[in-house]
Enzyme design. Structure first.
Site, short mmCIF file in Angstrom:
data_model
loop_
_atom_site.label_atom_id
_atom_site.label_comp_id
_atom_site.label_asym_id
_atom_site.label_seq_id
_atom_site.Cartn_x
_atom_site.Cartn_y
_atom_site.Cartn_z
N ASN A 188 0.76 -0.78 -0.04
CA ASN A 188 -0.02 0.51 0.41
C ASN A 188 0.91 1.18 -0.60
O ASN A 188 2.27 0.96 -0.08
CB ASN A 188 -1.29 -0.07 0.97
CG ASN A 188 -0.50 -0.07 2.68
OD1 ASN A 188 1.09 0.29 2.67
ND2 ASN A 188 -0.38 -0.77 3.45
N GLU A 191 3.62 1.30 3.13
CA GLU A 191 4.80 0.38 3.02
C GLU A 191 5.63 0.62 1.48
O GLU A 191 7.16 0.82 1.68
CB GLU A 191 4.15 -0.84 2.62
CG GLU A 191 3.14 -1.49 3.57
CD GLU A 191 2.47 -2.43 3.89
OE1 GLU A 191 1.25 -2.85 4.28
OE2 GLU A 191 1.81 -2.83 2.04
N ASP A 254 -5.81 -7.63 1.96
CA ASP A 254 -5.97 -9.52 1.17
C ASP A 254 -6.82 -9.29 0.25
O ASP A 254 -6.38 -10.18 -0.39
CB ASP A 254 -6.19 -9.67 2.51
CG ASP A 254 -5.06 -9.64 3.76
OD1 ASP A 254 -4.21 -9.44 3.50
OD2 ASP A 254 -5.57 -9.73 5.22
#
Length: 269
Positions: A188, A191, A254
């Site tokens: 994301n 990150e 996820d």
């Protein structure tokens, strides 16, 4: 499934997400904290198991490998996977508990999260026959939550590349070198900033780093801003998002990872 190219093998940190749903109508006389009257609870698959859950819903054949403790949570996790036709390839490490995140919810709001977990410091790849396990799958998914299952992910990715496997990585480490040889890296935005140490519009820096670490594709999810896609050969592209209002974003990464994986399966059929 028509052939082994449609089998998916998932490695990563396994979790249980438990929710306690409550009503809060008063403050405790013992301390200035709300009193939550629990109505019911719900248990869901979390972490790498949530990726498996989403892919199972798409109808994919899934094998799931990770670390669990020798406890009730591990049994619940295994039973839930079997019920969803997910093949559990769990490695039991008695010294650590199976990761569980307990959330207390009231009127749609998270009031508190309690974590039950330990960090695995060993090497999963030394406890399994990784080379043999990946032979039956074209797509290998890695779901990293920094709990230890993917301590040796660089070695795993190198082996995947040597076998011409499509590796898809949802990262958590702040060291980009850990994900060398990944076919697709999917952080994301937060990150991404930690991994690449640059802004999303600094394309030249990003492509240089992708080439340096032999990462073929980078997909950055940016919430309501959509998705940024980078390719070592082609460059970059932006995909706009359609914003929707949600109160619980738990597991959103996820779900995206599972949808991406399924799209690649469809393309390779």
């Amino acid at each position: 499934m028509k052939n082994s190219n449609n089998n998916i093998l998932i490695f990563g940190d396994l979790m249980i997400d438990e929710y306690w749903y409550s009503n809060v109508t008063r403050i405790s006389p013992e301390a200035p904290v709300p009193i939550a009257h629990i109505n019911h609870n719900e248990i869901r698959l979390g972490g790498a198991a949530n990726v498996a859950n989403n892919l199972s819903a798409f109808g994919s054949k899934i094998e799931l490998c990770g670390i669990v403790g020798k406890d009730t949570a591990a049994k619940i996790l295994k039973d839930m996977c079997i019920e969803l036709n997910i093949i559990p390839r769990f490695i039991t490490v008695p010294e650590i508990p199976t990761t569980k995140k307990l959330r207390i919810v009231s009127s749609g709001h998270h009031m508190m999260r309690c974590d039950f977990e330990g960090t695995f410091t060993g090497s999963l790849i030394k406890l399994i026959n990784f080379n043999e396990m990946i032979l039956s799958s074209k797509i290998i998914v890695f779901s990293d939550y920094h709990k230890g299952a993917l301590n040796n992910i660089t070695e795993m990715l190198k082996i995947c590349k040597s076998h011409n496997k499509i590796s898809i990585v949802d990262p958590k480490s702040e060291n980009l070198s850990d994900y060398q040889y990944a076919y697709i890296l999917k952080p994301n935005y937060k990150e991404f900033r930690k991994l690449f140490k640059c802004k999303i519009n600094e394309t030249e820096i990003i492509l240089t780093l992708l080439n340096k670490y032999q990462i073929e594709h980078l997909i950055v999810t940016c919430g309501s801003e959509g998705v940024m896609y980078f390719d070592r050969s082609v460059g970059q592209n932006k995909i706009e998002a359609i914003p929707v209002e949600v109160y619980d974003v738990t597991g959103a990464g996820d779900t995206f990872n599972a949808a991406l994986t399924y799209a690649i399966i469809c393309k390779n059929e």
